[in-house]
Design an enzyme around this catalytic site. Structure first.
Site, PDB file in Angstrom:
ATOM      1  N   ARG A  70     -93.597 -61.266 -20.133  1.00  0.00           N
ATOM      2  CA  ARG A  70     -92.199 -60.973 -20.056  1.00  0.00           C
ATOM      3  C   ARG A  70     -91.815 -59.505 -20.831  1.00  0.00           C
ATOM      4  O   ARG A  70     -90.854 -59.400 -20.299  1.00  0.00           O
ATOM      5  CB  ARG A  70     -91.527 -62.085 -21.079  1.00  0.00           C
ATOM      6  CG  ARG A  70     -91.968 -63.748 -20.409  1.00  0.00           C
ATOM      7  CD  ARG A  70     -91.613 -65.012 -21.859  1.00  0.00           C
ATOM      8  NE  ARG A  70     -91.681 -66.370 -20.962  1.00  0.00           N
ATOM      9  CZ  ARG A  70     -92.312 -67.581 -21.764  1.00  0.00           C
ATOM     10  NH1 ARG A  70     -92.209 -66.946 -23.035  1.00  0.00           N
ATOM     11  NH2 ARG A  70     -92.246 -68.489 -20.805  1.00  0.00           N
TER      12      ARG A  70
ATOM     13  N   PHE B  63     -88.637 -68.857 -10.220  1.00  0.00           N
ATOM     14  CA  PHE B  63     -89.364 -69.668 -11.105  1.00  0.00           C
ATOM     15  C   PHE B  63     -89.146 -70.077 -12.437  1.00  0.00           C
ATOM     16  O   PHE B  63     -90.085 -69.629 -13.578  1.00  0.00           O
ATOM     17  CB  PHE B  63     -91.057 -70.688 -10.559  1.00  0.00           C
ATOM     18  CG  PHE B  63     -91.776 -70.607  -9.691  1.00  0.00           C
ATOM     19  CD1 PHE B  63     -91.834 -71.742  -8.161  1.00  0.00           C
ATOM     20  CD2 PHE B  63     -91.393 -68.856  -8.483  1.00  0.00           C
ATOM     21  CE1 PHE B  63     -91.530 -71.440  -7.493  1.00  0.00           C
ATOM     22  CE2 PHE B  63     -91.746 -69.282  -7.015  1.00  0.00           C
ATOM     23  CZ  PHE B  63     -91.713 -70.369  -6.395  1.00  0.00           C
TER      24      PHE B  63
ATOM     25  N   CYS C 237    -100.734 -68.266 -11.955  1.00  0.00           N
ATOM     26  CA  CYS C 237    -101.594 -68.854 -12.663  1.00  0.00           C
ATOM     27  C   CYS C 237    -102.924 -70.524 -12.237  1.00  0.00           C
ATOM     28  O   CYS C 237    -102.721 -71.191 -12.990  1.00  0.00           O
ATOM     29  CB  CYS C 237    -100.937 -70.315 -13.680  1.00  0.00           C
ATOM     30  SG  CYS C 237     -99.736 -71.392 -12.567  1.00  0.00           S
TER      31      CYS C 237
HETATM   32  N1  SAH Z   1     -91.247 -68.085 -15.529  1.00  0.00           N
HETATM   33  C1  SAH Z   1     -91.370 -69.861 -16.575  1.00  0.00           C
HETATM   34  C2  SAH Z   1     -92.331 -70.599 -15.826  1.00  0.00           C
HETATM   35  C3  SAH Z   1     -92.753 -71.128 -14.778  1.00  0.00           C
HETATM   36  S1  SAH Z   1     -93.662 -72.752 -15.182  1.00  0.00           S
HETATM   37  C4  SAH Z   1     -91.051 -69.232 -17.457  1.00  0.00           C
HETATM   38  O1  SAH Z   1     -91.462 -68.234 -18.335  1.00  0.00           O
HETATM   39  O2  SAH Z   1     -91.368 -69.947 -18.551  1.00  0.00           O
HETATM   40  C5  SAH Z   1     -93.174 -72.815 -12.911  1.00  0.00           C
HETATM   41  C6  SAH Z   1     -91.363 -73.258 -12.810  1.00  0.00           C
HETATM   42  O3  SAH Z   1     -91.745 -73.162 -10.898  1.00  0.00           O
HETATM   43  C7  SAH Z   1     -91.208 -75.237 -13.649  1.00  0.00           C
HETATM   44  O4  SAH Z   1     -90.133 -75.191 -14.544  1.00  0.00           O
HETATM   45  C8  SAH Z   1     -90.330 -75.573 -12.224  1.00  0.00           C
HETATM   46  O5  SAH Z   1     -89.066 -76.776 -12.690  1.00  0.00           O
HETATM   47  C9  SAH Z   1     -90.414 -74.946 -11.411  1.00  0.00           C
HETATM   48  N2  SAH Z   1     -91.216 -74.947  -9.790  1.00  0.00           N
HETATM   49  C10 SAH Z   1     -91.573 -75.453  -8.979  1.00  0.00           C
HETATM   50  N3  SAH Z   1     -91.382 -76.048  -7.788  1.00  0.00           N
HETATM   51  C11 SAH Z   1     -90.183 -75.405  -7.640  1.00  0.00           C
HETATM   52  C12 SAH Z   1     -90.156 -74.752  -6.568  1.00  0.00           C
HETATM   53  N4  SAH Z   1     -90.064 -75.198  -5.372  1.00  0.00           N
HETATM   54  N5  SAH Z   1     -88.792 -74.346  -5.976  1.00  0.00           N
HETATM   55  C13 SAH Z   1     -88.067 -73.492  -7.560  1.00  0.00           C
HETATM   56  N6  SAH Z   1     -88.902 -73.803  -8.887  1.00  0.00           N
HETATM   57  C14 SAH Z   1     -89.915 -74.776  -8.396  1.00  0.00           C
END
Ligand code: SAH
Length: 394
Positions: free
Chosen positions: A210, A226, A338
């Site tokens: 980040r 996401f 991941c």
């Molecule tokens: N970038 C975030 C962590 C991402 S974890 C951070 O820095 O904290 C993955 C995320 O993707 C989760 O919050 C989940 O709700 C979301 N997610 C999963 N499938 C998705 C989709 N098809 N569209 C949008 N969000 C999605």
């Protein structure tokens, strides 16, 4: 001491300090061993290899703990392992950061155990029968080492089914965490829902990435896909992004993210929070002709195993193609995977493939990995799962 003997030719990994013995490698199990017992593992020539914990309901029948025959797996042994793991993280706990992974399972020689620190609370996950038995010792040692306000268990993991363990959530020590625990990471405040949040409530494995990504955002228009509770969004605002759009399909995540933007005093007028499926939303943005300067793609694990890698590669490709299409020349894509099954070289190939499909020429300008509180043991490469690339559209 319980004794387990391996089949001829099936002892190589164990000698090489790999912590997993699969049921197929076992020739003989001394009668009377029960799940969660410590056993001494021998090769077919009756040579001692290591001590491990046995579980007949798991594919990983023995999780190896200790290769020194003179050590005893007793209370002091478990306490020492916890103390060491915590000791390696102390320097990460500073004024501007109170959230780290304290114990990362096999990588910290504590197979089946995860512990995360969120400010004054600790969240633990147990996914091995042997650790379940010594949970009280581990919790006590964590309490001694860190003097938290409370230790809460979030063991609602699929992997527990494979171990024959039921889901267990609840308070193990001290006081119950409030609905929202205030934490600080990279100097940014978040509210973490330890009891209801995804995984153990916060993705602290992206802490460094980040901050690294935010080095490129000043004055830029950023899209954080996401976004969960806003890790990349908030770091981008802190480093002077002109505008950020954040997308997630979880309503709770979007709600938490919005609160986090306000808590940190960032300008809500510069922020757009979108509750949507990322793939659909990216398609829509493409149709509208939207463009961004920097896009973050941090999807959930698409490839849970090697057998799903091919299908997952196509999903990663499509996602990244859509992202690249929304970038102008000079634009940046910070893209992550991941999935442990996807290594960095395969991920680069996927990106090359996505770029060709998008009709873009790209450069890899940085590689991302998991931070030091998620170490990778040389003898356990399976522990390496998080990787990413910073890509520039030329
Ligand atoms: N970038 C975030 C962590 C991402 S974890 C951070 O820095 O904290 C993955 C995320 O993707 C989760 O919050 C989940 O709700 C979301 N997610 C999963 N499938 C998705 C989709 N098809 N569209 C949008 N969000 C999605």
């Amino acid at each position: 001491m319980n004794k387990i003997t391996l089949n001829k030719g099936k002892d190589k990994a164990a000698w090489q300090l790999h912590p997993w013995v699969f049921s197929g490698a076992i020739a003989n199990i001394q009668p009377g061993i029960s799940n969660g017992d410590v056993a001494a593992v021998y090769n077919c020539d009756n040579e001692f290899i290591a001590y491990g914990i046995y579980n007949n309901s798991s594919r990983v029948a023995v999780r190896l703990l200790e290769w020194d025959p003179n050590k005893e797996i007793n209370e002091a042994w478990w306490r020492n392992r916890v103390k060491k793991a915590v000791g390696h993280r102390r320097h990460l706990l500073r004024d501007n950061n109170d959230t780290v992974r304290l114990i990362f399972a096999e990588a910290d020689f504590l197979p089946g155990l995860i512990a995360d620190k969120y400010a004054d609370f600790i969240s633990i996950q147990v996914h091995a029968a042997g650790v379940e038995r010594v949970k009280a010792i581990i919790v006590d040692e964590l309490a001694i080492q860190l003097a938290p306000r409370g230790i809460y268990e979030r063991s609602d993991l699929k992997s527990r089914d494979y171990e024959g363990l039921p889901d267990t959530n609840g308070l193990l020590w001290g006081e119950l965490p409030p609905e929202f625990v205030d934490i600080i990471e990279n100097g940014i405040q978040y509210q973490v829902n330890i009891i209801e949040g995804q995984k153990s409530g916060f993705y602290c494995d992206q802490r460094e990435n980040r901050a690294l990504t935010a080095q490129y955002v000043q004055g830029k228009n950023v899209l954080d896909c996401f976004c969960y509770s806003g890790g990349f969004t908030l770091n981008a605002f802190r480093q002077g992004a002109a505008a950020v759009t954040s997308v997630d399909s979880s309503a709770l995540a979007i709600e938490t993210l919005k609160n986090n933007v306000i808590r940190n005093g960032f300008d809500t007028l510069k922020h757009t929070a979108v509750h949507a499926d990322v793939n659909k939303y990216l398609r829509q943005l493409g149709e509208e002709g939207a463009k961004f300067d920097l896009i973050v793609l941090d999807p959930p694990k698409y490839a849970p195993s090697r057998s799903t890698l091919e299908k997952a590669s196509r999903a990663y490709k499509d996602l990244n193609r859509r992202g690249l299409l929304l970038l102008e020349s000079g634009g940046l894509l910070a893209t992550f995977s991941c999935s442990g099954a996807m290594d960095i070289d395969t991920f680069k190939q996927v990106l090359a493939w996505a770029a060709l499909d998008a009709g873009k020429e790209i450069q890899f300008i940085r590689q991302f990995s998991q931070p030091e509180d998620h170490p990778v043991r040389a003898s356990f490469p399976e522990g390496e799962y998080l990787k990413g690339l910073l890509v520039r559209v030329v």
